[in-house]
Design a protein around this motif. Sequence first.
Motif, PDB file in Angstrom:
ATOM      1  N   ILE A   1       0.841  -1.193   0.000  1.00  0.00           N
ATOM      2  CA  ILE A   1       0.000   0.000   0.000  1.00  0.00           C
ATOM      3  C   ILE A   1       0.880   1.249   0.000  1.00  0.00           C
ATOM      4  O   ILE A   1       2.044   1.207   0.401  1.00  0.00           O
ATOM      5  CB  ILE A   1      -0.971   0.059   1.200  1.00  0.00           C
ATOM      6  CG1 ILE A   1      -0.198   0.188   2.524  1.00  0.00           C
ATOM      7  CG2 ILE A   1      -1.905  -1.125   1.215  1.00  0.00           C
ATOM      8  CD1 ILE A   1      -1.094   0.565   3.683  1.00  0.00           C
ATOM      9  N   ASP A   2       0.297   2.353  -0.431  1.00  0.00           N
ATOM     10  CA  ASP A   2       0.971   3.643  -0.385  1.00  0.00           C
ATOM     11  C   ASP A   2       0.838   4.223   1.017  1.00  0.00           C
ATOM     12  O   ASP A   2      -0.193   4.063   1.674  1.00  0.00           O
ATOM     13  CB  ASP A   2       0.346   4.590  -1.416  1.00  0.00           C
ATOM     14  CG  ASP A   2       1.084   5.916  -1.497  1.00  0.00           C
ATOM     15  OD1 ASP A   2       0.688   6.841  -0.745  1.00  0.00           O
ATOM     16  OD2 ASP A   2       2.038   6.031  -2.277  1.00  0.00           O
TER      17      ASP A   2
ATOM     18  N   ASN B   1       0.176   7.051   2.067  1.00  0.00           N
ATOM     19  CA  ASN B   1      -0.954   7.970   2.257  1.00  0.00           C
ATOM     20  C   ASN B   1      -2.271   7.242   2.546  1.00  0.00           C
ATOM     21  O   ASN B   1      -3.222   7.853   3.029  1.00  0.00           O
ATOM     22  CB  ASN B   1      -1.101   8.866   1.031  1.00  0.00           C
ATOM     23  CG  ASN B   1       0.122   9.744   0.831  1.00  0.00           C
ATOM     24  OD1 ASN B   1       0.335  10.705   1.548  1.00  0.00           O
ATOM     25  ND2 ASN B   1       0.955   9.381  -0.141  1.00  0.00           N
ATOM     26  N   GLU B   2      -2.320   5.948   2.269  1.00  0.00           N
ATOM     27  CA  GLU B   2      -3.540   5.190   2.495  1.00  0.00           C
ATOM     28  C   GLU B   2      -3.739   4.809   3.955  1.00  0.00           C
ATOM     29  O   GLU B   2      -4.851   4.457   4.359  1.00  0.00           O
ATOM     30  CB  GLU B   2      -3.535   3.923   1.638  1.00  0.00           C
ATOM     31  CG  GLU B   2      -3.558   4.163   0.145  1.00  0.00           C
ATOM     32  CD  GLU B   2      -3.516   2.870  -0.648  1.00  0.00           C
ATOM     33  OE1 GLU B   2      -4.207   1.913  -0.234  1.00  0.00           O
ATOM     34  OE2 GLU B   2      -2.784   2.790  -1.649  1.00  0.00           O
TER      35      GLU B   2
ATOM     36  N   LYS C   1      -3.951   6.457   6.590  1.00  0.00           N
ATOM     37  CA  LYS C   1      -4.862   7.317   7.371  1.00  0.00           C
ATOM     38  C   LYS C   1      -6.296   6.810   7.313  1.00  0.00           C
ATOM     39  O   LYS C   1      -7.124   7.172   8.150  1.00  0.00           O
ATOM     40  CB  LYS C   1      -4.792   8.760   6.865  1.00  0.00           C
ATOM     41  CG  LYS C   1      -5.309   8.969   5.460  1.00  0.00           C
ATOM     42  CD  LYS C   1      -5.216  10.433   5.027  1.00  0.00           C
ATOM     43  CE  LYS C   1      -3.790  10.864   4.865  1.00  0.00           C
ATOM     44  NZ  LYS C   1      -3.685  12.274   4.369  1.00  0.00           N
ATOM     45  N   ASN C   2      -6.603   5.951   6.340  1.00  0.00           N
ATOM     46  CA  ASN C   2      -7.949   5.412   6.200  1.00  0.00           C
ATOM     47  C   ASN C   2      -8.068   3.980   6.708  1.00  0.00           C
ATOM     48  O   ASN C   2      -9.112   3.343   6.531  1.00  0.00           O
ATOM     49  CB  ASN C   2      -8.366   5.457   4.719  1.00  0.00           C
ATOM     50  CG  ASN C   2      -8.318   6.865   4.142  1.00  0.00           C
ATOM     51  OD1 ASN C   2      -8.748   7.822   4.783  1.00  0.00           O
ATOM     52  ND2 ASN C   2      -7.773   6.996   2.942  1.00  0.00           N
ATOM     53  N   ILE C   3      -7.004   3.491   7.353  1.00  0.00           N
ATOM     54  CA  ILE C   3      -6.986   2.106   7.817  1.00  0.00           C
ATOM     55  C   ILE C   3      -7.175   2.067   9.327  1.00  0.00           C
ATOM     56  O   ILE C   3      -6.500   2.772  10.070  1.00  0.00           O
ATOM     57  CB  ILE C   3      -5.656   1.424   7.423  1.00  0.00           C
ATOM     58  CG1 ILE C   3      -5.539   1.349   5.896  1.00  0.00           C
ATOM     59  CG2 ILE C   3      -5.560   0.038   8.030  1.00  0.00           C
ATOM     60  CD1 ILE C   3      -4.192   0.867   5.420  1.00  0.00           C
TER      61      ILE C   3
ATOM     62  N   TYR D   1       1.087  -5.048   6.192  1.00  0.00           N
ATOM     63  CA  TYR D   1       1.239  -4.169   5.034  1.00  0.00           C
ATOM     64  C   TYR D   1       2.711  -3.955   4.698  1.00  0.00           C
ATOM     65  O   TYR D   1       3.567  -3.870   5.595  1.00  0.00           O
ATOM     66  CB  TYR D   1       0.592  -2.805   5.284  1.00  0.00           C
ATOM     67  CG  TYR D   1      -0.921  -2.835   5.319  1.00  0.00           C
ATOM     68  CD1 TYR D   1      -1.655  -3.085   4.158  1.00  0.00           C
ATOM     69  CD2 TYR D   1      -1.611  -2.608   6.508  1.00  0.00           C
ATOM     70  CE1 TYR D   1      -3.039  -3.109   4.193  1.00  0.00           C
ATOM     71  CE2 TYR D   1      -3.000  -2.631   6.548  1.00  0.00           C
ATOM     72  CZ  TYR D   1      -3.703  -2.885   5.381  1.00  0.00           C
ATOM     73  OH  TYR D   1      -5.078  -2.919   5.417  1.00  0.00           O
TER      74      TYR D   1
END
Length: 207
Positions: free
Chosen positions: A14-15, A17-18, A20-22, A28
């Motif tokens: 994953i990037d 920046n992703e 923050k939504n996890i 990961y």
Amino acid sequence: MNIKKPKITTCEDIDINEIKNIEYITNYNIKGTINSKIEINEQTIDTCIFTNIDFTNIELNKVDLVDCIFENCNLSNKIFDNKLITRVTFKNCKMLGTSFITSSIKDVEIDKCITKYLNFTNAKINNVSIKESEIIDATYYETEIKELEITNTNLNGTEFVNSILKGVDLSTCEINDTTFDLKSIKGMKINMFQCPALIRMLGIEVI
């Protein structure tokens, strides 16, 4: 020394920046460049690989680290006080002012890292390896040390106070400007060429 490695098998890419939504940061493989400030609060980051991540704009609040690898990361000024750090590898990382006050640090490797002002005050260190690193101006004050291996590392400016180094071998390290109190050095191992620096530090004059 038999250090337990991070238990990492298959991780989803994953990037950065992703995250923050996890809700739970686990399993990961994290890369990328941060676009905006990220906050991670009261989490255990578990079974993750961070590669080439600059944590300058990542705020870590009450974060435990379990089974993680940080490679080529900037973790300067990050606070891991009163936390659990276990089965974690820091490789080729920058860690200036990183704090581990009163933390439990077990089965951790610090390999080829550049650090300054690391703070291990009142921390519990168990089965930790530091090698080929710059651990400059670090603080070990009343640190509980069990099974610590330090090799080919620059410890200049580091202070060991009330932190027993019995059995710890510093014979391959730079300790010219390292400070030890009498309690800390008992049972410590050094080489014959390091003796003059240690004698001077203790205020002993050789004639």
